[in-house]
Write an enzyme that holds these catalytic residues in place. Sequence first.
Site, PDB file in Angstrom:
ATOM      1  N   HIS A  58     -46.891  -9.782  76.273  1.00 12.67           N
ATOM      2  CA  HIS A  58     -45.451  -9.830  76.535  1.00 12.67           C
ATOM      3  C   HIS A  58     -44.671 -10.114  75.258  1.00 12.67           C
ATOM      4  O   HIS A  58     -43.677  -9.440  74.961  1.00 12.67           O
ATOM      5  CB  HIS A  58     -45.186 -10.909  77.586  1.00 12.67           C
ATOM      6  CG  HIS A  58     -43.747 -11.180  77.857  1.00 12.67           C
ATOM      7  ND1 HIS A  58     -43.045 -10.617  78.903  1.00 12.67           N
ATOM      8  CD2 HIS A  58     -42.843 -11.972  77.204  1.00 12.67           C
ATOM      9  CE1 HIS A  58     -41.802 -11.035  78.893  1.00 12.67           C
ATOM     10  NE2 HIS A  58     -41.646 -11.862  77.865  1.00 12.67           N
ATOM     11  N   GLU A  59     -45.114 -11.097  74.490  1.00 11.19           N
ATOM     12  CA  GLU A  59     -44.381 -11.475  73.277  1.00 11.19           C
ATOM     13  C   GLU A  59     -44.476 -10.395  72.198  1.00 11.19           C
ATOM     14  O   GLU A  59     -43.489 -10.089  71.523  1.00 11.19           O
ATOM     15  CB  GLU A  59     -44.904 -12.811  72.737  1.00 11.19           C
ATOM     16  CG  GLU A  59     -44.717 -13.985  73.689  1.00 11.19           C
ATOM     17  CD  GLU A  59     -43.272 -14.206  74.090  1.00 11.19           C
ATOM     18  OE1 GLU A  59     -42.372 -13.930  73.279  1.00 11.19           O
ATOM     19  OE2 GLU A  59     -43.044 -14.661  75.226  1.00 11.19           O
ATOM     20  N   HIS A  99     -42.070  -7.591  72.783  1.00 10.19           N
ATOM     21  CA  HIS A  99     -40.701  -7.821  72.302  1.00 10.19           C
ATOM     22  C   HIS A  99     -40.529  -7.236  70.902  1.00 10.19           C
ATOM     23  O   HIS A  99     -39.496  -6.625  70.587  1.00 10.19           O
ATOM     24  CB  HIS A  99     -40.391  -9.319  72.254  1.00 10.19           C
ATOM     25  CG  HIS A  99     -39.985  -9.909  73.572  1.00 10.19           C
ATOM     26  ND1 HIS A  99     -38.966  -9.407  74.344  1.00 10.19           N
ATOM     27  CD2 HIS A  99     -40.464 -10.999  74.241  1.00 10.19           C
ATOM     28  CE1 HIS A  99     -38.827 -10.143  75.434  1.00 10.19           C
ATOM     29  NE2 HIS A  99     -39.731 -11.118  75.402  1.00 10.19           N
TER      30      HIS A  99
END
Length: 269
Positions: A127-128, A131
């Site tokens: 998820h990170e 980004h």
Amino acid sequence: MKSMRLGLVGLAVVLGLSACATTQSPTGRGQTLLFSATQMQQMGDASFEEMKKQQKVSSDKKLTQYVNCVANRVTAVLPDQTQRWDVVLFDSEQVNAFALPGGHIGVYSGLLKVANGPDQLATVLGHEVAHVLAQHGNEQVSRGQLTGVGMQIADAALGASGVSNRDLYMSALGLDAQVGVILPFGRAQESEADVMGLELMARAGFDPAQSVTLWQNMSKVGGSQGPELLSTHPSNSNRIAQLQQLQGQMQPLYASAKTQVKNQCVAPK
């Protein structure tokens, strides 16, 4: 009259920059990106150095190796394999993690008490990293410049040298410059990172079904508000529903990838 002309010129420059820098995110959402990859890397590098000064780095070698193992598998499936990633485990009770342009990943040791096992940790790291892959930091800092006042906006957007507005850049990259706290992106960006991160973890040989369990665990931490990682994210019910809907697409990727995994990551007991 002169000041009005200058204001109109500044507005015209900003609108022109916005128009020419509008693009689409990996999932087809419209983005305005005013900064180059080099500028974003400079911001990411500077911000990560600042975080390492503010936060205590963990001395636990086994936990650090474990986090690096999971992070390395996730980054190994990224399209750009020329980028080297620097992974740091911070000794903090925060239930959080972050990734920055320039190839930086930070994980707080508190996250490891909630992300049970490598698959759940991979959910957060995927998820990170998503980004960064989706240029959400660029989108945030570009929006900050466009909503500012005066010709300073145009100067910065045109590529003024140096990273002068430290607080703005760190906040746009998801960091609080004053106290080293991770700040959330917008909900549209968070949903996008969920989708992209799920694919990353599946392609890295981590079970995407564990993403649902991870966010269920998250919702139980920190009372009604949950941990910092959930701030302004999509509601738990919406997020979990989206992740469940994506399992049909992601499980075949996982089934194919897991047979190729050579480096198994085992959480220390």
